[in-house]
Write a protein that holds these residues in place. Structure first.
Motif, mmCIF file in Angstrom:
data_model
loop_
_atom_site.group_PDB
_atom_site.id
_atom_site.type_symbol
_atom_site.label_atom_id
_atom_site.label_comp_id
_atom_site.label_asym_id
_atom_site.label_seq_id
_atom_site.Cartn_x
_atom_site.Cartn_y
_atom_site.Cartn_z
ATOM 1 N N TRP A 31 0.834 -1.208 0.000
ATOM 2 C CA TRP A 31 0.000 0.000 0.000
ATOM 3 C C TRP A 31 0.869 1.258 0.000
ATOM 4 N N PHE A 35 0.855 4.263 -2.847
ATOM 5 C CA PHE A 35 0.675 5.696 -2.609
ATOM 6 C C PHE A 35 1.894 6.484 -3.081
ATOM 7 N N TYR A 148 -6.835 11.782 2.958
ATOM 8 C CA TYR A 148 -7.687 10.613 2.712
ATOM 9 C C TYR A 148 -7.168 9.387 3.461
ATOM 10 N N TRP A 149 -5.836 9.250 3.560
ATOM 11 C CA TRP A 149 -5.273 8.136 4.322
ATOM 12 C C TRP A 149 -5.652 8.242 5.798
ATOM 13 N N ARG A 153 -7.843 5.524 8.045
ATOM 14 C CA ARG A 153 -7.203 4.949 9.227
ATOM 15 C C ARG A 153 -8.092 5.099 10.461
ATOM 16 N N PRO A 159 -7.536 0.828 2.587
ATOM 17 C CA PRO A 159 -6.694 1.875 1.995
ATOM 18 C C PRO A 159 -7.023 2.142 0.536
ATOM 19 N N ALA A 162 -8.683 5.496 0.030
ATOM 20 C CA ALA A 162 -7.771 6.638 -0.009
ATOM 21 C C ALA A 162 -6.985 6.673 -1.314
ATOM 22 N N LEU A 163 -6.555 5.509 -1.791
ATOM 23 C CA LEU A 163 -5.778 5.467 -3.031
ATOM 24 C C LEU A 163 -6.610 5.934 -4.218
#
Length: 698
Positions: A31, A35, A148-149, A153, A159, A162-163
């Protein structure tokens, strides 16, 4: 009792535990690589490296920072330079005298410029201001990846959300009013972009601080919200909506809403305290701040259409689904806050669009400037919906590896569709188009302009202003000038202004520019503003068909002193001083403390009025021969002081008012509290309270 997490129900060792732990580490690493891969691709695409380029100017090789130079970038780079110079001299920058007669710093706060100046100073000048600015702009553009991460979390989500959201943010093209790459990188609207970005970052931090009562997170929320406010005070609207959304979420899903109100109130009060030096003057002098509105929505339908267009209709529909899905799982608290914020924010903008009186409550607000914050929310909600719908459909097959694979494929698909020639988008509609930077011909052009401004600085009389007209590179190229000379500057196009009384050949209701720049080359104009030199390139007259450079060459009130590439420098033959009594120039004139202190003396001056060619503001105070005297506002917005003539000693000071001093004291106290909260948290306070209770019981 559970003895170990690494044992099965029959108390036999779980031999698969090390393998699962290793797989978890590997998955997390993948991950991180995903990112960082997107971020590295963006950095490569926006062409950050190398940081400088070497060009030949007049036979000499020089290194020029490869900075952005389009539209608003020159204005912000010059402001960053002014701020860094002031801090290097351990001075504050409360009045900016270099921009069209001057303006109070609070009317255009230094949030982003402060970040640039700090980066420049902490590297001891190794990073030029232009380079530091470029890195800050790119950092701000990448910031949503961190935002976004953090959101996923806190909610313990995939994840992949967020990606996908991060990738969508960087690749989906937009206009300068919609946010994203166009607003920040191509147009240089860094203050509006930074305000929106820090406001979105505040959402997860504020949720944790309020829900869990964590002191350090509360202090982080204060810091984040404060950065949003000092970057762009309009972001207060977004912050207020987020705070309301946090409270509504607690009312819906918890029974601790009263505690939430107290925590929100404490965070709000601390934030107001930290930002008091900016907020108090903006409220106190709001009637003096005139804001020109360029863009409006064509009714509610126009706003809703713009909402769909900002991300394309399919992604907008996914965002609508993302408004509903978080409420199917009570533990997805940040996602719930984001969805509620989006609903409230859209509703507020819709009401303001349909009810003009609501917009008039904040006359400095241009409604389309609210869209970038809304866009950031929509991108996250669309990513949430895409992953959660997929997970629910394939729940039995859902595995971390599959999650990573699907998110990676989705991210690559977004890149291909929106940012490459393999997708359906036309070239002008693709994301991350090359943004012009200073190199090769543009570096030579800008260096020639710099040489011209430096020449004008040398020939103009002390404390005289310089008029810069025309552009060769991009809109607002003129606004580089304050980076190269400590002078008052005037322009034929000056981007932003704050009052309606500026005397010049233009209509303040149509824009901050002179339609016919040649009209400014008159004796009256040059005298009114105390112009000592003119730097001009081919500035065409929109209405008359003339050209300012040709007009200057044919004029007998200015004289050419040299050419630098496409720029020519003219000296004003009979310049007026910064301070005059009618037409009489002072025998002594001194300007200090970044233009906030002006002193002049006249011997046997005529009776009449003292004209000071700086914009009036209530903070200006004056003494004549040691006696306080009222400073009034002239018809052209400048300072006006009556005098009886004779020997005159004038002292003008841009002073702090009592309320300013109180605001600064409150800000310092609030900042100390925030820093203490970050360092020690709430534990010492709790221990102290516990000891008091124990002593009372004893």
């Amino acid at each position: 009792m559970l003895q170990s997490k690494a044992r099965n129900a029959d108390d036999t060792p779980d031999t698969d535990a090390p393998d699962r732990a290793r797989d978890d580490v590997l998955t997390r690493l993948m991950w991180v690589i995903a990112f960082l891969g997107v971020a590295a691709w963006v950095i490569s695409r926006v062409d950050v490296v190398p940081l400088s380029s070497r060009v030949a100017v007049v036979g000499t090789l020089i290194d020029v920072p490869r900075a952005y130079f389009t539209v608003d970038h020159p204005f912000h780079i010059s402001r960053s330079q002014l701020l860094a110079d002031a801090w290097r001299s351990f001075e504050s920058l409360r009045w900016i005298p270099s921009h069209q007669g001057g303006y109070p710093a609070e009317f255009f706060p230094f949030g982003v410029s402060g970040m640039v100046a700090v980066l420049h100073l902490v590297t001891f000048g190794l990073l030029a201001i232009e380079t530091a600015y470029t890195l800050v702009v790119v950092g701000l553009f990448l910031l949503p990846g961190l935002v976004y991460w953090l959101m996923i979390r806190v909610d313990h989500l995939s994840p992949g959300i967020a990606l996908l959201a991060f990738t969508g943010h960087v690749v989906i093209a937009s206009t300068w009013l919609q946010g994203g790459y166009s607003e920040l990188v191509e147009w240089g609207l860094v203050t509006n972009a930074a305000g929106s970005l820090f406001a979105v970052l505040a959402a997860p931090i504020l949720t944790i601080a309020v829900n869990e009562g964590r002191t350090r997170w509360a202090m982080l929320a204060v810091g984040c919200i404060s950065m949003a406010v000092v970057s762009n005070p309009r972001s207060v609207i977004a912050i207020a909506v987020i705070g309301l959304a946090v409270l509504v979420r607690d009312v819906l899903y918890t029974s601790r809403w009263r505690t939430s109100v107290l925590r929100l109130g404490a965070i709000g009060l601390l934030t107001i305290g930290v930002c008091a030096p900016v907020l108090v003057p903006l409220l106190r002098y709001s009637d003096l701040y005139y804001f020109l509105h360029y863009q409006e929505y064509d009714g509610v339908v126009g706003f809703l259409s713009a909402t769909a267009d900002t991300l394309t209709l399919p992604i907008a529909l996914l965002a609508l689904a993302g408004c509903v899905l978080p409420h199917l799982n009570a533990s997805h608290r940040v996602s719930q806050v984001v969805s509620i914020t989006f609903v409230f924010y859209v509703s507020l903008t819709t009401l303001a669009t349909g009810l003009p009186w609501l917009q008039e409550l904040v006359p400095q607000l241009e409604l389309p400037r609210l869209m970038p914050f809304q866009r950031l929310l929509m991108i996250y909600l669309a990513g949430y919906a895409a992953v959660e719908v997929t997970r629910r459909i394939t729940c039995k097959l859902w595995r971390p590896a599959a999650d990573l694979l699907l998110a990676g494929l989705g991210s690559m698909t977004l890149i291909v569709i929106f940012a490459t020639g393999f997708g359906p988008r036309d070239l002008e509609d693709r994301g991350l188009p090359p943004a012009p930077k200073i190199e090769e011909s543009s570096a030579v052009e800008l260096t020639n302009m710099r040489l011209a401004v430096e020449q004008a600085d040398q020939i103009a009389e002390e404390h005289a202003a310089i008029l810069v007209m025309g552009t060769q590179l991009s809109w607002h190229q003129q606004l580089w000038a304050p980076s190269w000379a400590d002078r008052r500057f005037y322009y034929d196009d000056w981007l932003w202004y704050w009052h309606q009384d500026h005397e010049g050949p233009y209509d303040h209701r149509t824009g901050h520019f002179y339609p016919n720049p040649s009209d400014a080359l008159s004796a009256d104009y040059l005298t009114t503003h105390g112009i000592g030199a003119v730097v001009v390139t081919n500035a065409a007259d929109d209405l008359s068909g003339g050209d300012a450079r040709t007009t200057a060459s044919d004029s007998d009130i200015v004289a050419s002193t040299g050419e630098f590439g496409q720029w020519e420098v003219f000296e004003v033959v009979d310049p007026a001083s910064l301070v005059t009594v009618d037409a009489t120039t002072p025998d002594r004139l001194d300007v200090s403390l970044n233009g906030t202190r002006i002193s002049a003396s006249f011997a046997d001056a005529p009776s009449g009025s003292v004209s000071v060619r700086q914009n009036w503001f209530p903070r200006w105070t004056a003494t004549v021969n040691g006696e306080p005297i009222e400073v009034s506002r002239a018809a052209n917005g400048y300072l006006h002081i009556p005098t009886n003539g004779g020997d005159v000693e004038i002292e003008l000071t841009y002073a702090l008012t009592s309320l300013d001093i109180v605001a600064r004291a409150v800000s310092v106290l609030s900042a100390v509290i925030v820093l203490a909260g970050l360092v020690v948290g709430a534990r010492p306070i709790r221990r102290w309270a516990h000891r008091l209770r124990s002593a009372d019981r004893g």
